[in-house]
Motif scaffolding. Structure first.
Motif, PDB file in Angstrom:
ATOM      1  N   ALA A  15       0.836  -1.200   0.000  1.00  0.00           N
ATOM      2  CA  ALA A  15       0.000   0.000   0.000  1.00  0.00           C
ATOM      3  C   ALA A  15       0.871   1.250   0.000  1.00  0.00           C
ATOM      4  O   ALA A  15       1.868   1.330   0.704  1.00  0.00           O
ATOM      5  N   THR A  16       0.468   2.218  -0.802  1.00  0.00           N
ATOM      6  CA  THR A  16       1.208   3.472  -0.884  1.00  0.00           C
ATOM      7  C   THR A  16       0.755   4.422   0.225  1.00  0.00           C
ATOM      8  O   THR A  16      -0.307   4.219   0.838  1.00  0.00           O
ATOM      9  N   ALA A  17       1.538   5.456   0.445  1.00  0.00           N
ATOM     10  CA  ALA A  17       1.163   6.473   1.436  1.00  0.00           C
ATOM     11  C   ALA A  17      -0.160   7.130   1.051  1.00  0.00           C
ATOM     12  O   ALA A  17      -0.981   7.431   1.919  1.00  0.00           O
ATOM     13  N   ASP A  18      -0.396   7.328  -0.248  1.00  0.00           N
ATOM     14  CA  ASP A  18      -1.658   7.920  -0.697  1.00  0.00           C
ATOM     15  C   ASP A  18      -2.845   7.011  -0.400  1.00  0.00           C
ATOM     16  O   ASP A  18      -3.914   7.475   0.000  1.00  0.00           O
ATOM     17  N   GLU A  19      -2.673   5.713  -0.599  1.00  0.00           N
ATOM     18  CA  GLU A  19      -3.754   4.764  -0.308  1.00  0.00           C
ATOM     19  C   GLU A  19      -4.049   4.718   1.186  1.00  0.00           C
ATOM     20  O   GLU A  19      -5.209   4.673   1.604  1.00  0.00           O
ATOM     21  N   ALA A  54      -0.624   7.338  10.246  1.00  0.00           N
ATOM     22  CA  ALA A  54       0.633   6.894  10.864  1.00  0.00           C
ATOM     23  C   ALA A  54       0.445   5.556  11.579  1.00  0.00           C
ATOM     24  O   ALA A  54       1.284   4.654  11.460  1.00  0.00           O
ATOM     25  N   THR A  55      -0.645   5.427  12.301  1.00  0.00           N
ATOM     26  CA  THR A  55      -0.926   4.178  13.012  1.00  0.00           C
ATOM     27  C   THR A  55      -1.148   3.034  12.020  1.00  0.00           C
ATOM     28  O   THR A  55      -0.652   1.919  12.221  1.00  0.00           O
ATOM     29  N   THR A  56      -1.851   3.315  10.936  1.00  0.00           N
ATOM     30  CA  THR A  56      -2.091   2.290   9.912  1.00  0.00           C
ATOM     31  C   THR A  56      -0.783   1.858   9.264  1.00  0.00           C
ATOM     32  O   THR A  56      -0.557   0.664   9.041  1.00  0.00           O
ATOM     33  N   THR A  57       0.089   2.804   8.983  1.00  0.00           N
ATOM     34  CA  THR A  57       1.391   2.491   8.389  1.00  0.00           C
ATOM     35  C   THR A  57       2.186   1.573   9.305  1.00  0.00           C
ATOM     36  O   THR A  57       2.762   0.568   8.860  1.00  0.00           O
ATOM     37  N   ARG A  58       2.209   1.895  10.596  1.00  0.00           N
ATOM     38  CA  ARG A  58       2.924   1.039  11.560  1.00  0.00           C
ATOM     39  C   ARG A  58       2.293  -0.342  11.631  1.00  0.00           C
ATOM     40  O   ARG A  58       2.994  -1.359  11.652  1.00  0.00           O
TER      41      ARG A  58
END
Length: 87
Positions: A15-19, A54-58
């Protein structure tokens, strides 16, 4: 509650940062009931979107790899959405 948020785990490529940001924005809109921000709520809204992203990325980074891809294609990977956004 957020039936339309697409699963981002297991995407190839990841997943990209935009997604992730788009999913976070959709979630914050849903739970807050705000579809359009105003001057009074824009700062709080954008802060919430950034924190959820940020939480989703982690979370995605820490989860083990998924054996199968998600059942749906994320909106930002759909050709008709990419064309509309000029991506």
């Amino acid at each position: 509650m957020c039936r339309n948020i697409t699963e981002l785990r297991g995407l190839e490529p990841a997943a990209t940062a935009d997604e992730i940001s788009a999913a976070a924005r959709q979630y914050v809109r849903k739970v807050s009931g705000i579809t359009r921000t105003t001057e009074a709520n824009a700062e709080a809204f954008e802060l919430a979107v950034a924190e959820v992203a940020a939480t989703t990325t982690r979370l995605l980074a820490e989860l083990p790899a998924r054996r199968q891809p998600p059942k749906t294609i994320p909106p930002l990977r759909r050709p008709e959405v990419r064309a509309r956004l000029g991506i």
